[in-house]
Each structure stands twice: as C-alpha cells, then as structure tokens.
Design a protein around this motif. Structure first.
Motif, PDB file in Angstrom:
ATOM      1  N   GLY A 110      -1.738   5.452  16.718  1.00 34.10           N
ATOM      2  CA  GLY A 110      -0.954   4.861  17.801  1.00 34.10           C
ATOM      3  C   GLY A 110      -0.512   3.449  17.491  1.00 34.10           C
ATOM      4  N   SER A 111      -1.221   2.773  16.564  1.00 36.76           N
ATOM      5  CA  SER A 111      -0.895   1.393  16.200  1.00 36.76           C
ATOM      6  C   SER A 111      -0.280   1.282  14.805  1.00 36.76           C
ATOM      7  N   CYS A 112       0.049   2.417  14.202  1.00 36.68           N
ATOM      8  CA  CYS A 112       0.642   2.409  12.865  1.00 36.68           C
ATOM      9  C   CYS A 112       2.039   1.795  12.908  1.00 36.68           C
ATOM     10  N   THR A 113       2.327   0.894  11.977  1.00 34.15           N
ATOM     11  CA  THR A 113       3.621   0.211  11.953  1.00 34.15           C
ATOM     12  C   THR A 113       4.769   1.182  11.733  1.00 34.15           C
ATOM     13  N   VAL A 114       4.544   2.211  10.933  1.00 34.54           N
ATOM     14  CA  VAL A 114       5.598   3.209  10.711  1.00 34.54           C
ATOM     15  C   VAL A 114       5.988   3.866  12.042  1.00 34.54           C
ATOM     16  N   GLY A 115       5.015   3.958  12.960  1.00 33.86           N
ATOM     17  CA  GLY A 115       5.277   4.593  14.239  1.00 33.86           C
ATOM     18  C   GLY A 115       6.152   3.786  15.177  1.00 33.86           C
ATOM     19  N   LEU A 116       6.494   2.553  14.803  1.00 34.20           N
ATOM     20  CA  LEU A 116       7.380   1.739  15.637  1.00 34.20           C
ATOM     21  C   LEU A 116       8.745   2.399  15.810  1.00 34.20           C
ATOM     22  N   MET A 145       0.836  -1.190   0.000  1.00 28.06           N
ATOM     23  CA  MET A 145       0.000   0.000   0.000  1.00 28.06           C
ATOM     24  C   MET A 145       0.878   1.250   0.000  1.00 28.06           C
ATOM     25  N   GLY A 146       0.398   2.288  -0.654  1.00 27.18           N
ATOM     26  CA  GLY A 146       1.201   3.489  -0.756  1.00 27.18           C
ATOM     27  C   GLY A 146       2.453   3.222  -1.576  1.00 27.18           C
ATOM     28  N   LYS A 147       3.485   3.976  -1.345  1.00 21.64           N
ATOM     29  CA  LYS A 147       4.756   3.792  -2.028  1.00 21.64           C
ATOM     30  C   LYS A 147       5.657   2.940  -1.138  1.00 21.64           C
ATOM     31  N   PRO A 148       6.192   1.834  -1.625  1.00 18.00           N
ATOM     32  CA  PRO A 148       6.957   0.922  -0.757  1.00 18.00           C
ATOM     33  C   PRO A 148       8.058   1.602   0.045  1.00 18.00           C
ATOM     34  N   THR A 149       8.660   2.622  -0.520  1.00 16.70           N
ATOM     35  CA  THR A 149       9.736   3.318   0.196  1.00 16.70           C
ATOM     36  C   THR A 149       9.313   4.701   0.702  1.00 16.70           C
ATOM     37  N   GLY A 150       8.012   4.974   0.660  1.00 16.70           N
ATOM     38  CA  GLY A 150       7.528   6.307   1.016  1.00 16.70           C
ATOM     39  C   GLY A 150       7.821   6.683   2.450  1.00 16.70           C
ATOM     40  N   PHE A 151       7.723   5.718   3.352  1.00 18.60           N
ATOM     41  CA  PHE A 151       7.955   6.037   4.768  1.00 18.60           C
ATOM     42  C   PHE A 151       9.407   6.392   5.036  1.00 18.60           C
ATOM     43  N   ILE A 152      10.303   6.009   4.115  1.00 19.53           N
ATOM     44  CA  ILE A 152      11.713   6.378   4.227  1.00 19.53           C
ATOM     45  C   ILE A 152      11.961   7.738   3.580  1.00 19.53           C
ATOM     46  N   GLU A 153      11.298   7.980   2.469  1.00 18.71           N
ATOM     47  CA  GLU A 153      11.561   9.179   1.680  1.00 18.71           C
ATOM     48  C   GLU A 153      10.882  10.440   2.229  1.00 18.71           C
ATOM     49  N   TYR A 154       9.726  10.275   2.868  1.00 20.14           N
ATOM     50  CA  TYR A 154       8.926  11.441   3.261  1.00 20.14           C
ATOM     51  C   TYR A 154       8.738  11.493   4.768  1.00 20.14           C
ATOM     52  N   ASN A 155       8.769  12.696   5.318  1.00 24.75           N
ATOM     53  CA  ASN A 155       8.503  12.892   6.733  1.00 24.75           C
ATOM     54  C   ASN A 155       7.017  13.118   6.973  1.00 24.75           C
ATOM     55  N   ARG A 156       6.596  12.807   8.165  1.00 26.48           N
ATOM     56  CA  ARG A 156       5.211  13.088   8.558  1.00 26.48           C
ATOM     57  C   ARG A 156       4.992  14.599   8.595  1.00 26.48           C
ATOM     58  N   PRO A 210      -1.590  -4.860   8.945  1.00 28.03           N
ATOM     59  CA  PRO A 210      -1.889  -3.464   9.310  1.00 28.03           C
ATOM     60  C   PRO A 210      -2.634  -3.365  10.636  1.00 28.03           C
ATOM     61  N   PHE A 211      -1.888  -3.179  11.709  1.00 30.72           N
ATOM     62  CA  PHE A 211      -2.495  -3.066  13.028  1.00 30.72           C
ATOM     63  C   PHE A 211      -3.398  -1.832  13.133  1.00 30.72           C
ATOM     64  N   CYS A 212      -3.238  -0.876  12.234  1.00 31.88           N
ATOM     65  CA  CYS A 212      -4.005   0.364  12.288  1.00 31.88           C
ATOM     66  C   CYS A 212      -5.507   0.124  12.256  1.00 31.88           C
ATOM     67  N   PRO A 242       3.887  -0.582  25.463  1.00 32.28           N
ATOM     68  CA  PRO A 242       4.523  -0.809  24.162  1.00 32.28           C
ATOM     69  C   PRO A 242       3.555  -0.656  22.994  1.00 32.28           C
ATOM     70  N   TRP A 243       4.101  -0.427  21.814  1.00 36.12           N
ATOM     71  CA  TRP A 243       3.328  -0.496  20.573  1.00 36.12           C
ATOM     72  C   TRP A 243       2.789  -1.917  20.457  1.00 36.12           C
TER      73      TRP A 243
END
Length: 494
Positions: free
Chosen positions: A112-118, A1-12, A52-54, A337-338
């Motif tokens: 709070g349960s988003c995997t990127v947030g780990l 889902m989304g861009k596979p490397t998006g969480f690395i390339e873009y900041n929140r 996706p725990f979200c 914990p997450w």
C-alpha cells in the motif's frame, strides 16, 4: 534497487489461485507458485525510489503504512532480481523471524506504501517474501542456529503466538534459557488455532517451532499460567517474564436472544474447526459444523472472512456477512492518500468462495442486528435487522442512526460473532499485579515494554490490543531487546 526501468517495462503479476469451487473441497493452501524467472522479473519492478516508504512501518490515520518490522524490501527485491537467493534470505531474516507466516497472512501494508503504486500497480512484495523463505526451506538453507554461549538467565514467555515466538527466538539468540508456556495443546497461539489451515498450513508453524526447539527454546503446552501453573511461581523460578498472551477476549453482542444455542464467538468456531481437522480430519465431530445451515457472520475483517471460508467448506446452505460500515470505494478516496493503507473495496478469499458457490459477495453493508429469535428448542432460527446511516450528532461525532422502515428478518441456524476483541483476559494480569491501561490492555510504553512489576514485560496484542501478526512480531522482537537489557545491563539485539 531492481532494474531502474523495470517498473516501466514489466507489469505486476501475482500467482494464480485454485478455482474457488475446487479449493472449498479441502483445507490446503491454494496459491500457486511462480518460477524463479517470473519472480526475478517482479523483483525488477522495484524502482530506485530514493525514499522506500515500503519499509517505514508508521501508523498513519490509525493504520499501518509500510512494513511494521521494517523489512529491507528494496534490498531483497534487488537480490532476487539478480538471482542471489541465499543473500536475499539472509536480508529477510535480519528483520523478520517468521517470513513464512507474514508472507502468507499479512495484508501487506508495504504494498500500500510502494512508490510504484503511486501511479500504477505496486511491486508484488508479499509474494516475493514468501517465495524467498519457501526457497530457503526447500534448499536446506534454514537450519537451527543455537547460540554459542549461554548467560544462565532464565526467561518465561507466556503465550506462543507471533509475539511470544518472536520474543522467545530473540531472547534465545542472546543466550538466555527461554521457556514458552502455552495453554493449548499445540504451540502457535493465533497462528495455530486462530487462522484456518487453508490460509496458513500448520506444517509451516510446526516446522518453525521445531527449529526453535532445536535452537534451545523449551515449550510447555497444556499449561495455563495463573490456573494450573501459579503466577507467583513465575517470579520465583525465572529471572524475567514476558507476557504475550494476546487479546483473546472476544467482543460479544449482548442483545435480546443472545442466550440461544447456535450463537458463537468466531474464535470458538475457528479454534475447534482447526483442532478437529488436525486431530482427526474432522472425524471426531468435535467442532461447530455449518453443514446444511444458514450462516450469518456478524463483523467484517480477516476473522469474518475466515468464518465465511470455513462455513463454505463445511457445506453451509447459505452464508451472509453483516458489516455495520459502508462499502469501501473502488479507488482511494481523497481523504485516503498514498502512502496510507488503501481503504478500497476488495473480495478476500472467503468472499470469493461464497460468491462462486452462491452467486454474489456475501456481505451486507450498513446493517445492524436488533435481536435473535429462537425456535421451540431454544436454538436460534432468525435475526431481526435494520439498516443504518452514519450521521453526526450535536457534538459532531459520527454514529449509527436507524433507517425507518428498513427492518428485515434473516433465517439463521448458526451465528458467528466476528466483531473484534476487547483486550486480554485479566486473570493472569491481576494475579501478577500488572497495571492496565484504559482499554484493559497490559500497560507498558512502546519501545520499553516494561510493566509496573519489576522484571515483567509485555508485548503484542496483550499490550497494544487487536492488531496484525506483523505488529506482534515487531513488538515481540523489541520486548526481547528490552528484557535482555534488563537482564544484562545492555543489549546487542536489534
């Protein structure tokens, strides 16, 4: 889902908000909006995380983890990233009848349960959700969709808060003739009078109610079932009843001086403020004013925050918020914990506004009020307090213990009690003969929602106690399914 490397390339990134000192001059929503391009970038951060725990919507350690209505978050994040907004709206409406509400007032346990947030900042799920539905309304995609066929079955829904509206919407989709009874003069319950306008503009509530009416739902206001509409008449005139009256019995503070004038339950303060605002823009004076007063809000949580924000807008002299619990840590504690809901320190909009006006967070932690003291006219003038510590007793249970020598007196001409709710008001339940659980809520099993009275169901805070708007929507939808099953023998509702 989304861009596979998006969480690395873009900041929140989240939209900016109006400056606190500017927004306290009005009751309008104060969040700015992102461009489509920025929203697509944020949608790209949704990683293909596998599980996706979200959107799991589980209770962990007593708190929601993930989305209680099981929103298909990775799917509509991906669709936003690809610019497929209409399809994203369809996906959003599959699980959530009112994303324009949750996208504004939900505390976002999904984030709070988003995997990127780990190991970083979570995806901006809440802002994307709100943006999808707002775009849907702006583009004219959200239109009345009345059912093609009617079953002839009549259902009464008592209460027009989030659970009642969700229940009514689903039962109407199934083709039943739904009547919603509301004791206030406007439809919306908690959404209308329990949440201030700057947090949820009432035009959003009115717009959705008008849509439901156009789809065939009948709304009856100024009617309190059990008082000016006999409870037994419900069972005579309707094939089924769903009780969604909420947990409206506020927790009181029965200490010395409670009878003094100027001490109010938070919901009385918030309800009157919004009603006067909508009726006359406060020109009728039919509200509890904090103008020029030293205000003490007893209790944290969303309701306490709303009292703080409203008091600041009135032009209070000072505002202080008492919390009996300790200040939360800046980062997740080891026992939090997450993917649990992160119990960390934050300043909500009300505290931000008080800090901007008065120079600091208005909250005082680990404090207990011992008594109220009044003036010669019987009006509260001060609170006597003591600091407390949480310690284990001989049975190993934590409880508050007073700290010797920590007594303090706070001036106050207005005290607002925002300590939560004790459960539903019992009059209607008693008249219908509905059994209650040990917490005085209407007794019904989750996922069944049937009370001990045949044909009578219950959902939302009236069944589960004080909770989140998103849990109310979850329960309203599920109760509609079970009510439909009772009426028809089976149900196609989710």
């Amino acid at each position: 889902m989304g861009k596979p490397t998006g969480f690395i390339e873009y900041n929140r990134e989240v939209p900016t908000e109006d400056d606190p000192l500017l927004r306290i001059s009005h009751y309008k929503e104060f969040h700015q909006h992102f461009s489509d391009e920025k929203l697509q970038t944020q949608g790209a951060r949704c990683m293909d995380c596998g599980i996706p725990f979200c959107h799991t919507g589980k209770l962990i350690s007593g708190m929601a983890a993930g989305c209680p209505v099981n929103n298909l978050i990775p799917e509509w994040n991906d669709l936003v990233y690809r610019g497929q907004w209409r399809e994203a709206l369809d996906r959003l409406h599959k699980t959530n009848n009112f994303p324009e509400f949750t996208g504004r007032v939900c505390p976002a346990p999904c984030e709070g349960s988003c995997t990127v947030g780990l190991n970083g900042s979570p995806v901006t799920i809440k802002n994307i959700e709100r943006s999808i539905i707002d775009k849907g309304f702006d583009e004219g995609w959200v239109i009345p969709e009345p059912p093609a066929h009617r079953t002839g079955k009549k259902v009464a829904v008592i209460g027009s808060g989030p659970s009642g509206l969700a229940c009514a919407a689903q039962l109407n989709k199934a083709g039943h003739l739904v009547t919603v009874f509301e004791r206030a003069d406007r439809i919306g319950g908690l959404l209308m009078y329990g949440i201030p306008n700057m947090k949820l503009d009432k035009e959003n509530v009115k717009r959705r109610v008008e849509l439901l009416a156009a789809e065939g739902v009948t709304f009856v206001t100024n009617t309190e079932v059990g008082k000016n509409y006999p409870a037994e008449k419900l069972l005579q005139e309707f094939d089924s009843v769903v009780l969604c009256g909420g947990a409206t019995k506020g927790r009181d503070l029965t200490i010395e001086g409670r009878e003094l004038k100027g001490i109010h339950l938070a919901m009385e303060f918030l309800h009157k403020n919004t009603k006067s605002l909508l009726d006359s823009k406060h020109e009728d004076g039919q509200y509890i004013s904090a103008a020029g007063k030293d205000v003490i809000v007893i209790g944290g949580g969303d309701t306490g925050t709303d009292c703080v924000g409203t008091s600041v807008r009135h032009g209070c002299n000072t505002v202080t918020q008492f919390e009996i619990m300790p200040k939360a840590p800046d980062q997740r504690a080891a026992n939090n914990p997450w993917p649990e809901w992160p119990k960390v320190y934050k300043m909500d909009y009300g505290q931000e506004e008080a800090a901007a006006k008065f120079g600091g967070d208005p909250r005082q932690y680990l404090i207990s009020t011992k008594k109220f003291v009044g003036d010669e006219n019987g009006h509260v003038k001060e609170l006597h307090t003591v600091l407390i510590e949480w310690k284990k007793d001989e049975q190993g249970r934590f409880g508050p213990v007073e700290v010797p020598g920590s007594e303090k007196v706070y001036p106050a001409q207005l005290v607002l009690l925002a300590m939560g709710f004790m459960g539903p008001e019992n009059s209607l339940l008693d008249q219908l003969g509905v059994e209650k659980d040990e917490r005085s809520n209407a007794k019904a099993e989750y996922d069944k929602f049937a009370t001990n009275v045949k044909g009578v169901f219950t959902a939302g805070d009236m069944r589960r106690g004080q909770s989140l708007v998103v849990w109310a929507i979850n329960e309203g939808r599920a109760a509609a399914r079970e009510c439909d099953r009772y009426l028809m023998g089976s149900s196609n509702l989710p």
